[in-house]
Design a protein around this motif. Structure first.
Motif, PDB file in Angstrom:
ATOM      1  N   ASN A   1       0.828  -1.201   0.000  1.00  0.00           N
ATOM      2  CA  ASN A   1       0.000   0.000   0.000  1.00  0.00           C
ATOM      3  C   ASN A   1       0.867   1.257   0.000  1.00  0.00           C
ATOM      4  O   ASN A   1       0.607   2.217  -0.745  1.00  0.00           O
ATOM      5  N   ALA A   2       1.913   1.273   0.821  1.00  0.00           N
ATOM      6  CA  ALA A   2       2.797   2.440   0.886  1.00  0.00           C
ATOM      7  C   ALA A   2       3.479   2.691  -0.448  1.00  0.00           C
ATOM      8  O   ALA A   2       3.630   3.848  -0.876  1.00  0.00           O
ATOM      9  N   LYS A   3       3.884   1.630  -1.134  1.00  0.00           N
ATOM     10  CA  LYS A   3       4.549   1.808  -2.433  1.00  0.00           C
ATOM     11  C   LYS A   3       3.592   2.418  -3.452  1.00  0.00           C
ATOM     12  O   LYS A   3       3.997   3.257  -4.280  1.00  0.00           O
ATOM     13  N   ALA A   4       2.316   2.027  -3.414  1.00  0.00           N
ATOM     14  CA  ALA A   4       1.339   2.620  -4.326  1.00  0.00           C
ATOM     15  C   ALA A   4       1.213   4.123  -4.069  1.00  0.00           C
ATOM     16  O   ALA A   4       1.084   4.922  -5.009  1.00  0.00           O
ATOM     17  N   ILE A   5       1.271   4.513  -2.798  1.00  0.00           N
ATOM     18  CA  ILE A   5       1.200   5.934  -2.440  1.00  0.00           C
ATOM     19  C   ILE A   5       2.459   6.658  -2.895  1.00  0.00           C
ATOM     20  O   ILE A   5       2.395   7.752  -3.462  1.00  0.00           O
ATOM     21  N   VAL A   6       3.618   6.050  -2.662  1.00  0.00           N
ATOM     22  CA  VAL A   6       4.889   6.639  -3.107  1.00  0.00           C
ATOM     23  C   VAL A   6       4.895   6.829  -4.622  1.00  0.00           C
ATOM     24  O   VAL A   6       5.308   7.881  -5.135  1.00  0.00           O
ATOM     25  N   ASP A   7       4.440   5.825  -5.358  1.00  0.00           N
ATOM     26  CA  ASP A   7       4.489   5.863  -6.816  1.00  0.00           C
ATOM     27  C   ASP A   7       3.508   6.871  -7.409  1.00  0.00           C
ATOM     28  O   ASP A   7       3.645   7.251  -8.579  1.00  0.00           O
ATOM     29  N   ALA A   8       2.522   7.309  -6.623  1.00  0.00           N
ATOM     30  CA  ALA A   8       1.505   8.223  -7.134  1.00  0.00           C
ATOM     31  C   ALA A   8       1.861   9.691  -6.936  1.00  0.00           C
ATOM     32  O   ALA A   8       1.095  10.563  -7.355  1.00  0.00           O
ATOM     33  N   THR A   9       3.003   9.985  -6.313  1.00  0.00           N
ATOM     34  CA  THR A   9       3.347  11.372  -6.008  1.00  0.00           C
ATOM     35  C   THR A   9       4.854  11.573  -6.077  1.00  0.00           C
ATOM     36  O   THR A   9       5.621  10.614  -5.937  1.00  0.00           O
ATOM     37  N   ASP A  10       5.259  12.821  -6.264  1.00  0.00           N
ATOM     38  CA  ASP A  10       6.667  13.169  -6.137  1.00  0.00           C
ATOM     39  C   ASP A  10       6.952  13.826  -4.789  1.00  0.00           C
ATOM     40  O   ASP A  10       8.047  14.341  -4.566  1.00  0.00           O
ATOM     41  N   LEU A  11       5.978  13.818  -3.898  1.00  0.00           N
ATOM     42  CA  LEU A  11       6.202  14.341  -2.554  1.00  0.00           C
ATOM     43  C   LEU A  11       6.919  13.301  -1.691  1.00  0.00           C
ATOM     44  O   LEU A  11       6.802  12.095  -1.930  1.00  0.00           O
ATOM     45  N   PRO A  12       7.620  13.737  -0.656  1.00  0.00           N
ATOM     46  CA  PRO A  12       8.158  12.779   0.327  1.00  0.00           C
ATOM     47  C   PRO A  12       7.018  12.055   1.027  1.00  0.00           C
ATOM     48  O   PRO A  12       5.997  12.671   1.347  1.00  0.00           O
ATOM     49  N   VAL A  13       7.194  10.758   1.261  1.00  0.00           N
ATOM     50  CA  VAL A  13       6.176   9.968   1.958  1.00  0.00           C
ATOM     51  C   VAL A  13       6.810   9.262   3.155  1.00  0.00           C
ATOM     52  O   VAL A  13       7.848   8.605   3.027  1.00  0.00           O
TER      53      VAL A  13
END
Length: 278
Positions: free
Chosen positions: A72-84
């Motif tokens: 789930n975290a990787k999907a969030i990381v891959d959807a943005t160029d913001l720091p996660v």
């Protein structure tokens, strides 16, 4: 241009070092990640609670596996160029080694931060003893060394009916001494407690809003010494509340006025486009 993990980390670290208070809202999937990016936030966190609700599960320690959370975290990381930064729960194991492995895997998927909490999942002894708690944070710190990763150490007393501010502060101070980058005690009861925690440590402090109780503003929290403000699963719960209100209107009244407040398809489609995520 897509940012590298190192660039995201450098931006994230700068946010903690510049003396300004910032909000880091919690996304629960790729779609919410893109919407929050579009709205102009400067960093994102994940939420185990929000993710659990989205897949029909309740939020509980050991309720979600490490693989599920990191996918789930990787999907969030891959959807943005913001720091996660990720909610990594208890590190997915009681041992220091388990915490260390979680941090290594979190780094490997592009996260630039994450939190480890001291809750045990055992209803009889819900908080790990001090020694083990510090060892777990120390192992996580060691795993993050020389990697682009900010470690947040959480003291969970107030979420588990242990409203002991002195013990909470001692834990946060011990986590700071072990090398944690950010300190976090969710559920602090009031602004005075938040001020006391911020004054007792020298590392940046994260405070969560959106739980029941405190309605302190960003300005209030900044004056108290807070560096970072998260919202936990409250944005996800707010989204579900909107859906429930719409469904209840249809069920109980046979009307569809909720659609007047729904985001237009074209607007949300634009938010979801690759061009709008950067």
């Amino acid at each position: 241009m897509t940012k590298s993990q190192q660039e995201k980390f450098d931006n994230f670290k700068a946010l903690h070092d510049n003396g300004q208070t910032f909000v880091i809202p919690n996304a629960w999937d790729a779609g919410s990640s893109r919407i929050l990016t579009h709205l102009g936030f400067i960093a994102l966190a994940t939420t185990s609670a929000g993710y659990a609700f989205s897949i029909g599960r309740r939020d509980a320690i050991a309720g979600l596996s490490r693989d599920e959370i990191l996918t789930n975290a990787k999907a969030i990381v891959d959807a943005t160029d913001l720091p996660v930064s990720a909610d990594l729960e208890d590190g997915f194991g009681s041992s220091p080694d388990a915490c260390a492995e979680t941090i290594r895997q979190a780094c490997d998927i592009g996260l630039v931060g994450g939190s480890i909490e001291d809750a045990s999942g055992d209803p009889d002894t819900p908080i790990f003893d001090m020694g083990l708690s510090v060892d777990r944070i120390q192992a996580a710190v060691d795993a993050a060394k020389d990697r682009p990763f900010l470690l947040t150490a959480r003291a969970e007393n107030f979420l588990y009916s242990r409203p002991d501010l002195d013990d909470t502060i001692k834990r946060l101070q011990a986590f700071e001494n072990a090398g944690a980058d950010v300190l976090y005690a969710p559920g602090l009861p009031d602004l005075d407690a938040i001020k006391t925690v911020c004054a007792a440590v020298s590392k940046p402090v994260n405070v969560v809003m959106g739980l029941s109780g405190g309605l302190h503003s960003v300005a209030d929290l900044a004056k108290a010494g807070v560096t970072r403000i998260s919202v936990g699963g409250s944005f996800a719960r707010a989204a579900w509340a909107g859906m429930i209100r719409a469904a209840e209107e249809v069920r109980d009244h046979g009307t569809f006025t909720y659609a007047q407040d729904a985001i237009p398809d074209g607007v949300i489609s634009q938010m979801m486009s690759d061009e709008r995520r950067r």
